[in-house]
Design a protein around this motif. Structure first.
Motif, PDB file in Angstrom:
ATOM      1  N   TYR A  57      16.135  28.210   9.155  1.00 59.57           N
ATOM      2  CA  TYR A  57      17.424  27.701   8.688  1.00 59.57           C
ATOM      3  C   TYR A  57      18.289  27.297   9.874  1.00 59.57           C
ATOM      4  N   GLU A  58      19.004  26.160   9.732  1.00 63.13           N
ATOM      5  CA  GLU A  58      19.982  25.784  10.753  1.00 63.13           C
ATOM      6  C   GLU A  58      21.368  26.256  10.335  1.00 63.13           C
ATOM      7  N   ALA A  59      22.059  26.916  11.262  1.00 63.54           N
ATOM      8  CA  ALA A  59      23.426  27.373  11.017  1.00 63.54           C
ATOM      9  C   ALA A  59      24.397  26.237  11.321  1.00 63.54           C
ATOM     10  N   LEU A  60      25.275  25.929  10.371  1.00 64.38           N
ATOM     11  CA  LEU A  60      26.257  24.856  10.545  1.00 64.38           C
ATOM     12  C   LEU A  60      27.637  25.412  10.227  1.00 64.38           C
ATOM     13  N   VAL A  61      28.556  25.258  11.173  1.00 64.37           N
ATOM     14  CA  VAL A  61      29.855  25.912  11.040  1.00 64.37           C
ATOM     15  C   VAL A  61      30.797  25.116  10.136  1.00 64.37           C
ATOM     16  N   ARG A  62      31.618  25.814   9.381  1.00 59.94           N
ATOM     17  CA  ARG A  62      32.693  25.238   8.571  1.00 59.94           C
ATOM     18  C   ARG A  62      33.976  26.005   8.824  1.00 59.94           C
ATOM     19  N   TRP A  63      35.093  25.300   8.627  1.00 62.82           N
ATOM     20  CA  TRP A  63      36.399  25.931   8.798  1.00 62.82           C
ATOM     21  C   TRP A  63      37.072  26.006   7.439  1.00 62.82           C
ATOM     22  N   VAL A 112      20.669  27.443  16.082  1.00 64.58           N
ATOM     23  CA  VAL A 112      22.095  27.402  16.389  1.00 64.58           C
ATOM     24  C   VAL A 112      22.370  26.225  17.328  1.00 64.58           C
ATOM     25  N   ASN A 113      23.391  25.434  16.995  1.00 60.23           N
ATOM     26  CA  ASN A 113      23.772  24.294  17.831  1.00 60.23           C
ATOM     27  C   ASN A 113      24.564  24.754  19.052  1.00 60.23           C
ATOM     28  N   LEU A 114      24.220  24.206  20.205  1.00 58.60           N
ATOM     29  CA  LEU A 114      24.957  24.514  21.436  1.00 58.60           C
ATOM     30  C   LEU A 114      25.703  23.279  21.917  1.00 58.60           C
ATOM     31  N   SER A 115      26.957  23.459  22.292  1.00 58.23           N
ATOM     32  CA  SER A 115      27.687  22.381  22.949  1.00 58.23           C
ATOM     33  C   SER A 115      27.410  22.449  24.443  1.00 58.23           C
ATOM     34  N   VAL A 174      15.372  19.828  20.985  1.00 53.62           N
ATOM     35  CA  VAL A 174      16.203  18.662  21.295  1.00 53.62           C
ATOM     36  C   VAL A 174      16.761  18.149  19.983  1.00 53.62           C
ATOM     37  N   ASP A 175      18.085  18.102  19.888  1.00 48.32           N
ATOM     38  CA  ASP A 175      18.740  17.659  18.662  1.00 48.32           C
ATOM     39  C   ASP A 175      19.052  16.168  18.751  1.00 48.32           C
ATOM     40  N   ASP A 176      19.168  15.530  17.589  1.00 49.50           N
ATOM     41  CA  ASP A 176      19.627  14.131  17.512  1.00 49.50           C
ATOM     42  C   ASP A 176      18.765  13.175  18.313  1.00 49.50           C
ATOM     43  N   ALA A 231      11.933  16.116  11.064  1.00 48.32           N
ATOM     44  CA  ALA A 231      12.734  14.977  10.617  1.00 48.32           C
ATOM     45  C   ALA A 231      13.970  15.475   9.884  1.00 48.32           C
ATOM     46  N   GLU A 232      15.140  15.012  10.348  1.00 48.06           N
ATOM     47  CA  GLU A 232      16.414  15.417   9.748  1.00 48.06           C
ATOM     48  C   GLU A 232      16.893  14.384   8.736  1.00 48.06           C
ATOM     49  N   GLY A 233      17.658  14.818   7.769  1.00 45.62           N
ATOM     50  CA  GLY A 233      18.332  13.894   6.858  1.00 45.62           C
ATOM     51  C   GLY A 233      17.411  13.266   5.829  1.00 45.62           C
TER      52      GLY A 233
END
Ligand code: C2E
Ligand code: CA
Ligand code: CA
Ligand code: CA
Length: 275
Positions: A57-63, A112-115, A174-176, A231-233
């Motif tokens: 699972y990919e964790a995606l943040v929301r506010w 987890v996505n890293l900036s 590697v993302d994107d 493959a994403e999306g």
């Protein structure tokens, strides 16, 4: 004419003030949101299609904003990156994802996505190590997603940090890939465990032979490098059929599920879609 010019300048300035003020307010709110209890993680399933198993699972943040409702990351991640708040936000995401994943009965990996700024934070590797220890998550269950932007600032530093993370047992994706943010040079320079193909590559695969060609070429690149490709999306059966036909086994997209909160700790809410 002069007076109307003046008036225009006046209005323009007021608009600028408004924009700056709103932005500043949002930054203040975001700081409180990170420290408080307003952020949450949603998880999107990643499928191993031929086996019909969940790969992770990919964790995606929301506010969860008190007045504006649930805000998507594109509204606040860029702001966090511009203001340096991303370091604190990113640490929150990493800690929360590790703690939540540690409680999953499935034992599946979490991405987890890293900036970019996180990777070059002093003691980032130690921070990750501490979070793994306190959460009890096995390093083998953690995947970190990075983009090429990560390497532009300080390539040597980035490589050494990645290698230390890998030595802990963490894997790096590697993302994107396929956007301006990930390139072939990057693939050559860094030891990656997975390549994630950007949604834009798959978007018009149904009706564009060029997109199909590019996609096939990237898949054979992954093959040549012995790196699995995700493959994403992926949104429909036609895209899925094309991917399977060309040997792409890992898929993430609305076809299989949108990002959603886990309803209870340790409880996997993922439901098999209709075939
Ligand atoms: P990303 O890492 O490329 O994440 C995939 C995005 O595509 C997610 O958007 C996801 O909801 C969306 N998506 C997945 N499958 C489909 C599909 O089939 N169709 C469509 N239309 N969209 C799909 P989301 O959650 O809005 O996140 C957007 C971006 O924000 C992420 O792109 C990532 O770059 C960033 N982001 C999210 N969470 C974090 C985080 O915790 N830290 C950092 N640094 N960035 C984050
Ligand atoms: Ca990602
Ligand atoms: Ca992506
Ligand atoms: Ca993206």
């Amino acid at each position: 004419a002069k007076s109307s010019d003046d008036q225009q300048i006046c209005l323009y300035d007021k608009g600028m003030d408004d924009t700056i003020r709103k932005r500043r307010q949002l930054v203040d709110e975001l700081r409180l949101a990170i420290q408080g209890d307003q952020l949450e993680l949603h998880y999107q399933v990643q499928m191993n299609v031929p086996n019909e198993t969940v790969a992770g699972y990919e964790a995606l943040v929301r506010w969860n904003h008190p007045t504006k409702g649930m805000l998507p990351p594109n509204v606040f991640i860029p702001l966090a990156e511009q203001t340096g708040l991303i370091v604190m936000l990113g640490e929150w995401v990493l800690r929360t994802a590790c703690h939540e994943a540690a409680s999953w009965s499935s034992g599946l990996p979490v991405s987890v996505n890293l900036s970019p700024a996180q990777l070059t934070t002093p003691n980032f590797v130690e921070q990750v190590q501490d979070i793994l220890l306190e959460s009890g998550l096995a390093p083998q269950r953690l995947e970190l997603e990075v983009t090429e932007t990560t390497f532009i600032a300080d390539q040597k530093k980035a490589i050494s940090v990645l290698e230390r993370l890998k030595a802990l047992g963490i894997s790096i994706s590697v993302d994107d890939f396929g956007t301006g943010y990930s390139s072939l040079a990057m693939l050559r320079a860094f030891p990656f465990d997975k390549i994630k193909l950007d949604k834009s590559l798959i978007d018009d695969i149904d009706n564009n032979y060029k997109s199909k060609g590019v996609f096939r070429a990237v898949l054979s690149l992954g093959d040549a490098l012995s790196v699995p490709i995700l493959a994403e999306g992926v949104e429909n059966k036609e895209q899925l059929a094309f991917l399977l036909e060309h040997g792409c086994q890992l898929v993430q997209g609305y076809y299989y599920g949108k990002p959603e909160p886990f309803s209870a700790p340790g409880k996997v809410t993922f439901v098999e879609p209709d075939k």
